[in-house]
Design a protein around this motif. Structure first.
Motif, short mmCIF file in Angstrom:
data_model
loop_
_atom_site.label_atom_id
_atom_site.label_comp_id
_atom_site.label_asym_id
_atom_site.label_seq_id
_atom_site.Cartn_x
_atom_site.Cartn_y
_atom_site.Cartn_z
N LEU A 161 0.83 -1.21 0.00
CA LEU A 161 0.00 0.00 0.00
C LEU A 161 0.86 1.26 0.00
N GLY A 162 2.04 1.18 0.59
CA GLY A 162 2.95 2.32 0.61
C GLY A 162 2.44 3.51 1.40
N CYS A 163 1.69 3.26 2.46
CA CYS A 163 1.14 4.35 3.28
C CYS A 163 2.05 4.60 4.48
N ASP A 164 2.57 5.82 4.56
CA ASP A 164 3.49 6.19 5.63
C ASP A 164 2.89 6.03 7.02
N SER A 165 1.60 6.22 7.12
CA SER A 165 0.94 6.22 8.43
C SER A 165 1.10 4.91 9.19
N THR A 166 1.27 3.81 8.49
CA THR A 166 1.39 2.52 9.17
C THR A 166 2.74 2.39 9.88
N ALA A 167 3.80 2.89 9.24
CA ALA A 167 5.12 2.88 9.88
C ALA A 167 5.17 3.93 10.99
N ILE A 168 4.54 5.07 10.76
CA ILE A 168 4.50 6.13 11.77
C ILE A 168 3.77 5.65 13.02
N TYR A 169 2.75 4.84 12.85
CA TYR A 169 2.03 4.26 13.99
C TYR A 169 3.00 3.55 14.93
N ILE A 170 3.88 2.76 14.36
CA ILE A 170 4.83 2.01 15.18
C ILE A 170 5.88 2.95 15.77
N SER A 171 6.47 3.80 14.94
CA SER A 171 7.56 4.66 15.44
C SER A 171 7.08 5.71 16.43
N ASN A 172 5.88 6.26 16.24
CA ASN A 172 5.40 7.34 17.11
C ASN A 172 4.53 6.89 18.28
N TYR A 173 3.85 5.75 18.14
CA TYR A 173 2.90 5.34 19.18
C TYR A 173 3.28 4.04 19.90
N VAL A 174 3.91 3.13 19.18
CA VAL A 174 4.26 1.84 19.77
C VAL A 174 5.65 1.88 20.40
N ALA A 175 6.64 2.30 19.64
CA ALA A 175 8.03 2.31 20.13
C ALA A 175 8.21 3.10 21.43
N PRO A 176 7.59 4.28 21.58
CA PRO A 176 7.78 4.99 22.84
C PRO A 176 7.23 4.25 24.06
N VAL A 177 6.29 3.34 23.84
CA VAL A 177 5.69 2.59 24.94
C VAL A 177 6.47 1.32 25.26
N ILE A 178 6.86 0.58 24.22
CA ILE A 178 7.51 -0.73 24.47
C ILE A 178 8.99 -0.74 24.13
N GLY A 179 9.51 0.34 23.57
CA GLY A 179 10.93 0.41 23.25
C GLY A 179 11.22 0.02 21.81
N GLU A 180 12.34 0.50 21.33
CA GLU A 180 12.74 0.27 19.94
C GLU A 180 12.94 -1.22 19.62
N ALA A 181 13.61 -1.92 20.51
CA ALA A 181 13.92 -3.33 20.24
C ALA A 181 12.65 -4.16 20.07
N LYS A 182 11.71 -4.03 21.01
CA LYS A 182 10.47 -4.80 20.93
C LYS A 182 9.57 -4.34 19.77
N SER A 183 9.63 -3.05 19.46
CA SER A 183 8.74 -2.53 18.41
C SER A 183 9.18 -2.94 17.01
N LYS A 184 10.43 -3.38 16.85
CA LYS A 184 10.91 -3.77 15.51
C LYS A 184 10.06 -4.87 14.89
N SER A 185 9.64 -5.85 15.68
CA SER A 185 8.82 -6.93 15.12
C SER A 185 7.48 -6.39 14.63
N TYR A 186 6.93 -5.40 15.33
CA TYR A 186 5.68 -4.79 14.86
C TYR A 186 5.92 -3.95 13.62
N TYR A 187 7.01 -3.24 13.59
CA TYR A 187 7.35 -2.43 12.43
C TYR A 187 7.40 -3.30 11.18
N ASP A 188 8.03 -4.46 11.31
CA ASP A 188 8.15 -5.39 10.19
C ASP A 188 6.79 -5.90 9.71
N LYS A 189 5.78 -5.88 10.57
CA LYS A 189 4.45 -6.37 10.21
C LYS A 189 3.51 -5.26 9.75
N TYR A 190 3.74 -4.04 10.23
CA TYR A 190 2.82 -2.94 9.95
C TYR A 190 3.26 -2.02 8.81
#
Length: 189
Positions: free
Chosen positions: A94-123
């Motif tokens: 889809l190439g929509c920036d918002s899906t990656a931004i969701y992980i970097s701006n909303y998920v990573a600050p809560v669970i940390g960069e290391a744990k959020s990488k697996s979500y980034y790869d999926k979202y």
């Protein structure tokens, strides 16, 4: 297990009245109940007609909600998403920036960069084929309706300038030209 938050997308954004000491479960049930009231049989029939589950429509709507600068753009953005989903051979992502931004701006600050990488790869829909595993926000009714009733276009690309003006294209060449126009528009302000 691929999804970050299981209720993301279903806590309907609306005006609610709660007592200060309201039970958390009561609050969540009220959000979910409101979503259930909004998701009508007509919506479900339309989702079925499009060949999508309710969850897939809510996921599409959440992307539309985050990508659109205003509600007038939602059906056009929806058409781009639907057109890409219907043509995975030519447009696997889809190439929509918002899906990656969701992980970097909303998920990573809560669970940390290391744990959020697996979500980034999926979202990240610039790399992942098709839809992410779940919604990236709680979309409003305009976004849900846009997901169910996209504009009829031949567009496969969209982008915005800094003022929120949308630029759409049917081909990659047109999209590249739009990106140049966006740079010019952004620099003229």
């Amino acid at each position: 297990s691929d999804r970050y938050l299981s209720l993301e997308g279903y806590l309907f954004p609306d005006t609610y009245d709660f007592y200060v000491d309201a039970d958390t479960n009561y609050v969540i049930r009220k959000f979910l109940s409101n979503f259930d009231e909004k998701w009508t049989d007509t919506y479900q029939k339309r989702a079925d007609q499009l060949g999508y589950s309710m969850d897939e429509i809510v996921t599409i709507a959440s992307i539309i909600q985050k990508e659109a600068a205003n509600s007038e753009q939602m059906k056009t953005i929806s058409s781009v998403i639907h057109n890409r989903l219907k043509d995975p051979a030519n447009y696997p992502t889809l190439g929509c920036d918002s899906t990656a931004i969701y992980i970097s701006n909303y998920v990573a600050p809560v669970i940390g960069e290391a744990k959020s990488k697996s979500y980034y790869d999926k979202y990240d829909t610039s790399a992942v084929k098709g839809l992410p595993p779940g919604p990236i926000c709680n979309p409003g009714i305009d976004a849900i309706e846009a997901a169910l009733y996209p504009a009829d276009t031949s567009y496969y690309f969209f982008a915005h300038d800094n003022a929120g003006k949308i630029y759409v294209a049917s081909t990659y060449k047109e999209h590249k030209n739009n990106l140049v126009r966006i740079i010019k528009a952004n620099n003229s302000n």
